[in-house]
Each structure stands twice: as C-alpha cells, then as structure tokens.
Design an enzyme around this catalytic site. Structure first.
Site: not given
Length: 500
Positions: A230-231, A269
């Site tokens: 999915v990522g 980040e």
C-alpha cells in the site's frame, strides 16, 4: 482511566471492540481483513481496523485525482476556509471521545492529550484556516519594457495536486493534521494512511470529516493497512503529485528513491538524535533545573519523539554530579496507566519496540557505558523504566542510533568547541538545545549546531505557526507555519503584453 465498558469512541461505540471505517471517495467502508489494535498499557484488544490492500488504495488515489481535476476544490478559497472551519469545530466537539481513544490506542498520557497529542494538533487546523484568509496567493511583479513593448508580470500560487500522506504511530493526531490541514488549505486532495500500530485514531479523523464537514467526496481519503504494498503504491503511483512521510530514516530513503521514478515532490520528517548541551557557567540551582528538564523530556511519551534531546552533553568535571541529579529525577517519574491524571509516562507502543530499546541499552552497557538507573521491562503493558546511561562514548551505537524509548545518554565534554563537535557528530539534524547562564553564549553555541530546530534554556518552538523539520538525514522540507503551507503549493509565473 474510565472503564473500557463505558468509554465512548467517535460515533458512540464502546472502546472495547471499536471498529472504524476507511474513508474512500466520500464513503465509509470496511474490508474483510482487519488489523487488531492493541492497548499498549494493558496488552488487551482496543478494536479492529480495516486492512486495506492495493485495490482500495488505487480507488482512493483515483478518487483524489478526480476530485482535484474535476471539482473547484483547488480554486475555491472561500469554500476551503468554510470546510476547515467545520473540521476544527468537529474536532473540538468530539475532543473527549478522541482523547479516550488516543489514550487507549496510542498509550499517550491524559496530560499529553491536553497538549501535543491532541489539543495542540487541533489548533493546527485553526491556524491554516486563518492563514488561508490572509495568505497572498498572487503577487504582482510590475511592468518591464522588452524591445519597446511593455510586459506585465505576476506570480500565482496554486495547489500542488494529489498528496500521499503517510504517518507514524507516536503522535498520530499531530502527524495527520500537520499534513492534512495545510494540504487542504492549499487546495490539494489527500490520501492519508495511518500507522498499523495506531490505525483507529487516524480513521476516526476520517469519520469526522465524512460526517461533519462539507469536504467533497474524494478530497480526503483515509486508509489503514498493514500491507507494505500500500505504501509502495502511494509513493509510486503516477497520479500522486506529492509524498509527505513521517517515520524512520531507513523508510524515508526508500520512499525518496521510489518517488524519483515520477519525480514527485517529496518532503520527509525523519529521525533524530538531538543533543542537549549544558554549559559550564550554570549556577547550582540552574544545574538542578537542567537535570530535571533532561529527565522529564526524555520520558515524554516514553521517549517516543523524534525531536527529544536523547543525548545530554555535560562538562567533564561535572559529569558525575549531573549523573546523580538526572538519575534522581528519572526515579521520580511516574509511569503506568496513561489514563490516570497523575501518570507522567505511558508505555512503549509494542513489545517489538520495547525489545529494540532494551537491546540498545544492554549493548551500550556491554560496550562500556554505565547504567545509572533504569534498564528494566515492566509488565503487563509495554513499559520500560526511565533509563540513564553515563560515560557514553560519542561514537558508540547508543550515541548514534535513534532509540525511541526513555533512554538518555550522558556524554562528557571538555569545552564549547568539543561540545559542538559531539553534538554535530550525528547523521541526524532535527533538534537540540543548550542551557547556559550567558544567553548570548548559549545562542552562539546553538547557531553552530546543524539542526532544523533548537531550544535555548528550555524555549518551546513547537507551535502551529513555527516551521518544524531537520537537516541532514532528519528529513527534507518543513511542516507547520507558512513554510508547511508552501510545501503544498506550486509557483506559476505569468506575463502579458500591455496594450497601448
């Protein structure tokens, strides 16, 4: 903490056996496969989240693409302000339900939900709604003569497109809203994926959007998934224009490489190994304050914060004295039930994370560091006692690797130059701090540290209007503040001939 039989989640469900839904193209849906959400303080089941696969992800991306390309979301500023105002109100109206779910699923203490775990993130939405009211999306550049002809030039800012936003488990409300709010304000559409360790609270945000706002179908899609594919789909799909990710540096590197195939805008980040430098000019009362600050900081959310100062650099002649003071403060830390008002520190998120933390501590001791206090696993729940390692070698694993647990490494230094070299001896550059009686000297030291954020004598930079991000392998780009808004904007330059 309230009984799990009586605590209510968003939508009125009991927190025992909570079931949340994916938000895809305006519809709240579920899947046959589910993710089991575990309470890290009790090891009991909180509830179940849909386990989305590639098929659901592709539908969500298609919905976001369609919403961006075929609706006026990206150009209707007043409507976006209206929807952000609605979202802010919905979050405030449901804050108590969100609080209980955050405490139970994330292991965040009740105290923290009144700050950076929930209350402060909600104000990010307010900030961007207000910023959009005043931000200049058009700038006149004036006229210029070229070959006898006048030309008028101007610059416009427009939405960057479809955003894939992937968040970590440690501060799920903060991380989701710090991506979602500015992206929506900019006119982007979003596919947001929460961590499989804390899926329910991120899905709850999607349910609030679906139920209480006029945000059009497809503009926001919220997924939960344990499938790495999915990522990969989110970061490589040709219909995604921007990828924003919060998590480990290892995964961030993979995302950056994957996104390069279609030259997506990427901002990351990532990790940190921040240093708190204690200067040698502090009076004894200030020394005691610095020791307390270091101890309580490293135990905030059980050390599961990328910007926490996990290394404390102290003058060599005062090393043992500092170790005694910090150790005494660490032993004062209350840990246990995160729902109890008197609890300062909750659990680590999983047994897997606790094993990682403990392994780093044990190897540090074997490598020559002194275990002053802590270093113990406490059950039930995934608790780890507040830990101080003293006499740490600045090149050692414990001084270089991100622990993500309540473990503080104390390193002696000889002078300011030595302290700066140690602080900068890191692949990371997210944050840091300095404490000193002479503020100008402290600021001068801070300016030499290669990090994106820095605290002088305990100063707090973490508010919605201040950019947050890092140097080096701590990431690329900034979240929050005007800079965080501009990450989701493209700059377009216009020129027109002026008719005489």
């Amino acid at each position: 903490m309230a009984s799990q039989d009586t605590v209510q989640a968003v939508g009125g469900e009991s927190l025992t056996g909570v079931r949340k839904h994916l938000l895809i193209d305006g519809n709240l849906i579920t899947t046959e496969r589910t993710i089991t959400s575990i309470d890290p303080a009790t090891e009991g089941v909180v509830g179940y989240a849909p386990d989305a696969g590639v098929e659901e992800t592709e539908v969500a991306i298609a919905a976001a693409r369609r919403a961006f390309d075929t609706t006026d979301w990206s150009t209707n500023v007043e409507f976006r302000i209206h929807c952000l105002d609605q979202l802010h109100k919905a979050l405030l109206d449901n804050i108590e339900e969100l609080r209980e779910l955050t405490i139970t699923e994330v292991g965040a203490t009740r105290m923290l939900t009144h700050a950076n775990q929930l209350a402060a993130p909600i104000e990010i939405v307010r900030y961007y709604a207000d910023l959009l009211r005043t931000y200049p999306l058009r700038e006149e550049m004036g006229e210029i003569e070229v070959r006898g002809q006048q030309h008028r030039r101007w610059v416009e800012k427009e939405a960057a497109g479809v955003v894939a936003a992937i968040t970590a488990y440690n501060y799920p409300n903060q991380l989701a809203l710090a991506k979602l709010a500015p992206a929506l304000a900019a006119g982007c559409t979003v596919v947001l994926k929460g961590s499989p360790d804390t899926p329910l609270i991120t899905l709850a945000l999607g349910e609030l959007i679906a139920r209480y706002t006029d945000i059009p179908a497809g503009v926001v899609n919220v997924l939960s998934s344990s499938d790495v594919a999915v990522g990969e789909t989110m970061t490589t799909h040709p219909d995604v224009d921007v990828v924003t990710f919060t998590g480990s540096t290892v995964v961030g590197k993979k995302i950056m490489a994957a996104a390069s195939g279609t030259l997506k805008r990427v901002f990351l980040e990532l990790g940190g190994k921040s240093a708190l430098i204690v200067l040698d000019d502090l009076e004894e009362s200030d020394v005691a304050m610095a020791a307390m600050f270091a101890a309580f900081s490293i135990c905030s959310h059980a050390g599961q914060g990328c910007a926490l100062t996990t290394r404390i650099l102290v003058p060599r002649t005062q090393h043992d004295h500092f170790a005694e003071l910090v150790s005494a403060n660490l032993q004062r830390i209350t840990y246990g039930d995160p729902g109890d008002q008197g609890t300062y520190m909750g659990p680590l998120i999983t047994e897997r994370q606790r094993e990682k933390v403990d392994g780093l501590v044990q190897r540090a001791v074997a490598a020559g560091a002194t275990l002053v206090t802590g270093g113990e696993k406490v059950s039930p729940g995934f608790f780890y006692t507040p830990t101080l390692l003293a006499g740490v070698d600045p090149d050692s694993e414990i001084a270089q690797e991100e622990v993500f647990g309540p473990v503080l490494a104390m390193i002696p230094y000889d002078d300011d130059d030595h302290a700066v070299r140690i602080a900068n001896n890191s692949a990371f550059g997210l944050s840091g701090g300095v404490m000193g009686k002479d503020e100008e000297r402290a600021i001068a030291v801070g300016r030499r540290i290669r990090t994106g954020t820095f605290s002088i004598n305990g100063g707090n930079y973490f508010t919605p209007d201040v950019p947050f991000g890092g140097f080096k392998q701590s990431g690329i780009g900034r979240e929050m503040g005007t800079a965080g808004f501009e990450e989701f904007l493209e700059t377009k330059t216009f020129a027109a001939t002026v008719k005489s």
